[in-house]
Design an enzyme around this catalytic site. Structure first.
Site, PDB file in Angstrom:
ATOM      1  N   MET A  14       0.832  -1.211   0.000  1.00 48.97           N
ATOM      2  CA  MET A  14       0.000   0.000   0.000  1.00 48.97           C
ATOM      3  C   MET A  14       0.862   1.254   0.000  1.00 48.97           C
ATOM      4  O   MET A  14       0.597   2.210  -0.728  1.00 48.97           O
ATOM      5  CB  MET A  14      -0.919   0.005   1.219  1.00 48.97           C
ATOM      6  CG  MET A  14      -2.113  -0.922   1.110  1.00 48.97           C
ATOM      7  SD  MET A  14      -3.453  -0.244   0.122  1.00 48.97           S
ATOM      8  CE  MET A  14      -4.118   0.967   1.273  1.00 48.97           C
ATOM      9  N   ASN A  33      11.682   3.571   5.584  1.00 45.38           N
ATOM     10  CA  ASN A  33      11.165   2.368   6.223  1.00 45.38           C
ATOM     11  C   ASN A  33      12.085   1.995   7.373  1.00 45.38           C
ATOM     12  O   ASN A  33      13.304   2.224   7.309  1.00 45.38           O
ATOM     13  CB  ASN A  33      11.091   1.213   5.212  1.00 45.38           C
ATOM     14  CG  ASN A  33      10.196   0.082   5.713  1.00 45.38           C
ATOM     15  OD1 ASN A  33       8.980   0.142   5.573  1.00 45.38           O
ATOM     16  ND2 ASN A  33      10.794  -0.949   6.299  1.00 45.38           N
ATOM     17  N   VAL A  75       2.012   2.602   8.664  1.00 46.48           N
ATOM     18  CA  VAL A  75       2.501   1.402   9.331  1.00 46.48           C
ATOM     19  C   VAL A  75       1.363   0.820  10.154  1.00 46.48           C
ATOM     20  O   VAL A  75       0.332   1.457  10.351  1.00 46.48           O
ATOM     21  CB  VAL A  75       3.725   1.704  10.223  1.00 46.48           C
ATOM     22  CG1 VAL A  75       4.907   2.132   9.364  1.00 46.48           C
ATOM     23  CG2 VAL A  75       3.415   2.778  11.250  1.00 46.48           C
ATOM     24  N   SER A 107      -9.094   3.783   1.503  1.00 43.69           N
ATOM     25  CA  SER A 107      -9.828   2.624   1.011  1.00 43.69           C
ATOM     26  C   SER A 107      -9.595   2.439  -0.477  1.00 43.69           C
ATOM     27  O   SER A 107      -9.389   3.395  -1.212  1.00 43.69           O
ATOM     28  CB  SER A 107     -11.329   2.791   1.273  1.00 43.69           C
ATOM     29  OG  SER A 107     -12.028   1.644   0.829  1.00 43.69           O
ATOM     30  N   GLY A 108      -9.664   1.190  -0.890  1.00 49.69           N
ATOM     31  CA  GLY A 108      -9.500   0.865  -2.302  1.00 49.69           C
ATOM     32  C   GLY A 108      -8.494  -0.233  -2.540  1.00 49.69           C
ATOM     33  O   GLY A 108      -8.286  -0.655  -3.679  1.00 49.69           O
ATOM     34  N   GLY A 109      -7.848  -0.696  -1.451  1.00 50.51           N
ATOM     35  CA  GLY A 109      -6.889  -1.771  -1.594  1.00 50.51           C
ATOM     36  C   GLY A 109      -5.640  -1.329  -2.353  1.00 50.51           C
ATOM     37  O   GLY A 109      -5.379  -0.138  -2.531  1.00 50.51           O
ATOM     38  N   LYS A 162     -13.864   5.588   8.119  1.00 51.60           N
ATOM     39  CA  LYS A 162     -13.297   4.451   7.396  1.00 51.60           C
ATOM     40  C   LYS A 162     -13.764   3.137   8.020  1.00 51.60           C
ATOM     41  O   LYS A 162     -14.073   2.166   7.311  1.00 51.60           O
ATOM     42  CB  LYS A 162     -11.771   4.556   7.417  1.00 51.60           C
ATOM     43  CG  LYS A 162     -11.013   3.280   7.092  1.00 51.60           C
ATOM     44  CD  LYS A 162     -11.275   2.756   5.698  1.00 51.60           C
ATOM     45  CE  LYS A 162     -10.344   1.568   5.416  1.00 51.60           C
ATOM     46  NZ  LYS A 162     -10.698   0.846   4.194  1.00 51.60           N
ATOM     47  N   HIS A 165     -17.252   2.543   6.941  1.00 47.91           N
ATOM     48  CA  HIS A 165     -17.169   2.121   5.536  1.00 47.91           C
ATOM     49  C   HIS A 165     -16.900   0.628   5.444  1.00 47.91           C
ATOM     50  O   HIS A 165     -17.549  -0.106   4.694  1.00 47.91           O
ATOM     51  CB  HIS A 165     -16.054   2.906   4.832  1.00 47.91           C
ATOM     52  CG  HIS A 165     -15.547   2.289   3.560  1.00 47.91           C
ATOM     53  ND1 HIS A 165     -14.693   1.204   3.553  1.00 47.91           N
ATOM     54  CD2 HIS A 165     -15.784   2.584   2.253  1.00 47.91           C
ATOM     55  CE1 HIS A 165     -14.418   0.859   2.308  1.00 47.91           C
ATOM     56  NE2 HIS A 165     -15.074   1.688   1.504  1.00 47.91           N
ATOM     57  N   ASN A 166     -15.925   0.146   6.222  1.00 40.15           N
ATOM     58  CA  ASN A 166     -15.583  -1.274   6.176  1.00 40.15           C
ATOM     59  C   ASN A 166     -16.711  -2.145   6.704  1.00 40.15           C
ATOM     60  O   ASN A 166     -16.945  -3.250   6.203  1.00 40.15           O
ATOM     61  CB  ASN A 166     -14.307  -1.529   6.968  1.00 40.15           C
ATOM     62  CG  ASN A 166     -13.063  -1.136   6.194  1.00 40.15           C
ATOM     63  OD1 ASN A 166     -13.111  -0.235   5.354  1.00 40.15           O
ATOM     64  ND2 ASN A 166     -11.954  -1.781   6.466  1.00 40.15           N
ATOM     65  N   GLU A 169     -19.127  -2.451   4.028  1.00 40.63           N
ATOM     66  CA  GLU A 169     -18.546  -3.395   3.055  1.00 40.63           C
ATOM     67  C   GLU A 169     -18.878  -4.834   3.454  1.00 40.63           C
ATOM     68  O   GLU A 169     -19.262  -5.654   2.608  1.00 40.63           O
ATOM     69  CB  GLU A 169     -17.037  -3.178   2.998  1.00 40.63           C
ATOM     70  CG  GLU A 169     -16.277  -4.084   2.061  1.00 40.63           C
ATOM     71  CD  GLU A 169     -14.776  -3.848   2.173  1.00 40.63           C
ATOM     72  OE1 GLU A 169     -14.031  -4.836   2.342  1.00 40.63           O
ATOM     73  OE2 GLU A 169     -14.351  -2.672   2.109  1.00 40.63           O
ATOM     74  N   ARG A 266     -19.861 -14.514   9.026  1.00 37.11           N
ATOM     75  CA  ARG A 266     -18.490 -14.964   8.779  1.00 37.11           C
ATOM     76  C   ARG A 266     -18.014 -15.889   9.892  1.00 37.11           C
ATOM     77  O   ARG A 266     -17.322 -16.880   9.637  1.00 37.11           O
ATOM     78  CB  ARG A 266     -17.546 -13.764   8.650  1.00 37.11           C
ATOM     79  CG  ARG A 266     -17.810 -12.910   7.430  1.00 37.11           C
ATOM     80  CD  ARG A 266     -16.637 -11.989   7.122  1.00 37.11           C
ATOM     81  NE  ARG A 266     -16.973 -11.036   6.063  1.00 37.11           N
ATOM     82  CZ  ARG A 266     -16.085 -10.283   5.441  1.00 37.11           C
ATOM     83  NH1 ARG A 266     -14.810 -10.353   5.776  1.00 37.11           N
ATOM     84  NH2 ARG A 266     -16.466  -9.437   4.491  1.00 37.11           N
ATOM     85  N   HIS A 431     -36.821  -1.806  38.271  1.00 36.11           N
ATOM     86  CA  HIS A 431     -36.050  -0.885  37.434  1.00 36.11           C
ATOM     87  C   HIS A 431     -36.861   0.317  36.955  1.00 36.11           C
ATOM     88  O   HIS A 431     -36.328   1.180  36.281  1.00 36.11           O
ATOM     89  CB  HIS A 431     -35.483  -1.634  36.227  1.00 36.11           C
ATOM     90  CG  HIS A 431     -34.414  -2.616  36.592  1.00 36.11           C
ATOM     91  ND1 HIS A 431     -33.209  -2.234  37.148  1.00 36.11           N
ATOM     92  CD2 HIS A 431     -34.362  -3.976  36.482  1.00 36.11           C
ATOM     93  CE1 HIS A 431     -32.470  -3.314  37.361  1.00 36.11           C
ATOM     94  NE2 HIS A 431     -33.142  -4.379  36.976  1.00 36.11           N
ATOM     95  N   SER A 457     -31.966   2.097  41.294  1.00 41.72           N
ATOM     96  CA  SER A 457     -31.540   3.273  40.534  1.00 41.72           C
ATOM     97  C   SER A 457     -31.780   3.034  39.060  1.00 41.72           C
ATOM     98  O   SER A 457     -31.661   1.928  38.563  1.00 41.72           O
ATOM     99  CB  SER A 457     -30.061   3.572  40.796  1.00 41.72           C
ATOM    100  OG  SER A 457     -29.271   2.472  40.414  1.00 41.72           O
TER     101      SER A 457
END
Length: 461
Positions: A14, A33, A75, A107-109, A162, A165-166, A169, A266, A431, A457
């Site tokens: 990326m 890096n 990173v 985003s967008g890979g 973001k 957004h995910n 997705e 999933r 309650h 309470s």
């Protein structure tokens, strides 16, 4: 000599692609890096022949930056980011307030990073004029050239947007999977026929990147000439951003039910070995061929997918609105929709309708209350209900189709059975509850005649 417009730390794929993207748009980038050999390798290979320069240390990187110095940390989140910020501070002996911090969703890979991502920056707004040209220059463009990048808001709002957004997705992908299973297991469609259906759907309101690639996946054949998809193990992985969205929804008390079900779907898929055993022992409804009009039911599935997708986005924007209230962010919801129209995984023509809705009413409480989406739900409703009822009768799991419809029905009901929940809570735990005629006054009833009149309470968790 200071010659770089911006530096980027972190040369994974990326990071490399973002650097090359910035180079393509005329910006001089300094690459750094922690493992310095990666800088040399990058300059000798992917960045060869470009204007990209490298640095062997943080001190060298800082010395090569034009003022105001702009640095992207790409990173892994967590300690690595904190460590680099501390090192940068020590490099220039600056106090924390001397650094303007921007947290940006990207985003967008890998492809998006290289050719135009969706960027969602937030944090210190004073930093925006210094990075705006670079960010909007490299971002994806839609319409007449509008960049899929704008200032999101204060503090961590960019990363929060973001994250949502995910989560959306996750929901979009699961909804498409449920449509796929209905086409395969109820209508008995072959892969090429399903691919054709998705290609046709991509010419409708469902026009989107995920619908497009689903058609490609369905018709793809392996080296042996057979379709690849049926050979892939049905156990979905996840990196955690969908889970974070669901956790945030619980934290702030927002019913983001569809994304939650997408995450759990999933989790259930990952129990592959258990499901194989369960399939041999647990019985469902007797299998029988579909007896209705297949073309008509296929259109029902399409409309159910569209209606459920609207619910998912409505819930996502509900979460954004609540977070804005919690953190006192000033979010531009129409602008966020525009940022997602290109460059990202959920990019679709549909997002333009969301922007239009917030343009019409910036204070819109829920997308479902906008005239366009209200009409769309009314148009899809009968097909949606037929799809869900048929799938349930035939034993097809549809967690996101069904939770979306349940949310819609719950949201449109003036009266829900939660009055009984409040009575039960008061019965066993004192309650308290409110009366419709006297909102704001909390009352306890001695339901049994021997329980007493002292209430616990009151709290909302």
């Amino acid at each position: 000599m200071a010659q770089a417009d911006i530096a980027l730390i972190g040369l994974a794929v990326m990071g490399q692609n973002l650097i090359l993207n910035m180079n393509d748009h005329g910006f001089v980038v300094c690459a750094f890096n922690r493992t310095v050999s990666k800088v040399r390798d990058f300059l000798a290979n992917e960045a060869k022949g470009t204007k990209v320069i490298g640095a062997q240390s943080l001190e060298e990187m800082v010395s090569k930056l034009k003022k105001p110095r702009r640095v992207i940390l790409l990173v892994k989140a967590g300690q690595a980011v904190d460590d680099f910020i501390q090192k940068l501070r020590r490099c220039k002996d600056l106090k924390a307030k001397g650094l303007l911090f921007v947290g940006s969703g990207v985003s967008g890979g890998e492809d998006g990073a290289r050719h135009g991502p969706s960027l969602m920056p937030g944090g210190h707004k004073e930093a925006w004029p210094h990075i705006k040209a670079i960010f909007q220059g490299i971002a994806a463009k839609v319409g007449s050239g509008e960049p899929c990048c704008d200032w999101v808001g204060e503090e961590g709002s960019g990363h929060f947007v973001k994250m949502v957004h995910n989560g959306i997705e996750y929901g979009d992908m699961q909804l498409i999977c449920e449509a796929y299973q209905l086409m395969r297991d109820v209508l008995g469609m072959e892969h090429d026929a399903m691919a054709k259906a998705f290609e046709e759907w991509n010419k409708t309101e469902l026009d989107s990147f995920l619908i497009e690639i689903t058609a490609d996946i369905l018709k793809f054949r392996d080296a042996d000439g057979q379709h690849l998809l049926p050979k892939i193990r049905d156990s979905a992985g996840q990196k955690g951003t969908g889970k974070w969205t669901a956790i945030s929804a619980l934290e702030y008390g927002v019913p983001v039910t569809l994304i939650g079900e997408a995450v759990f779907a999933r989790c259930l898929s990952s129990l592959k070995d258990e499901r194989v055993q369960a399939s041999r022992k647990l019985k469902g409804p007797q299998k029988r061929p579909f007896e209705g009009d297949k073309k008509s039911f296929l259109e029902d599935i399409r409309k159910a997918l569209y209606a459920s997708k609207i619910i998912s986005y409505a819930q996502g924007f509900m979460l954004l609105r609540q977070a804005a209230t919690e953190f006192k962010w000033s979010l531009n919801y129409g602008g966020i929709a525009l940022m997602w129209r290109g460059g990202c995984i959920i990019r679709s023509a549909f997002l333009g309708k969301i922007k239009d809705a917030f343009d019409r009413n910036p204070e819109l409480q829920n997308l479902l209350l906008d005239d366009f989406f209200k009409t769309a739900m009314e148009d899809c409703q009968e097909s949606w209900r037929r799809t869900v009822s048929t799938g349930v009768q035939m034993g097809i799991p549809m967690p996101c189709f069904t939770t979306a419809l349940s949310f819609y029905d719950g949201y449109r009901h003036e009266m829900l059975p939660a009055n009984l929940i409040q009575a039960q809570r008061d019965y066993f735990g004192a309650h308290t509850y409110e009366l419709l005629a006297r909102p704001g006054q909390f009352i306890h009833t001695n339901w049994t005649g021997h329980g007493g009149n002292v209430s616990s309470s009151s709290y909302n968790a």
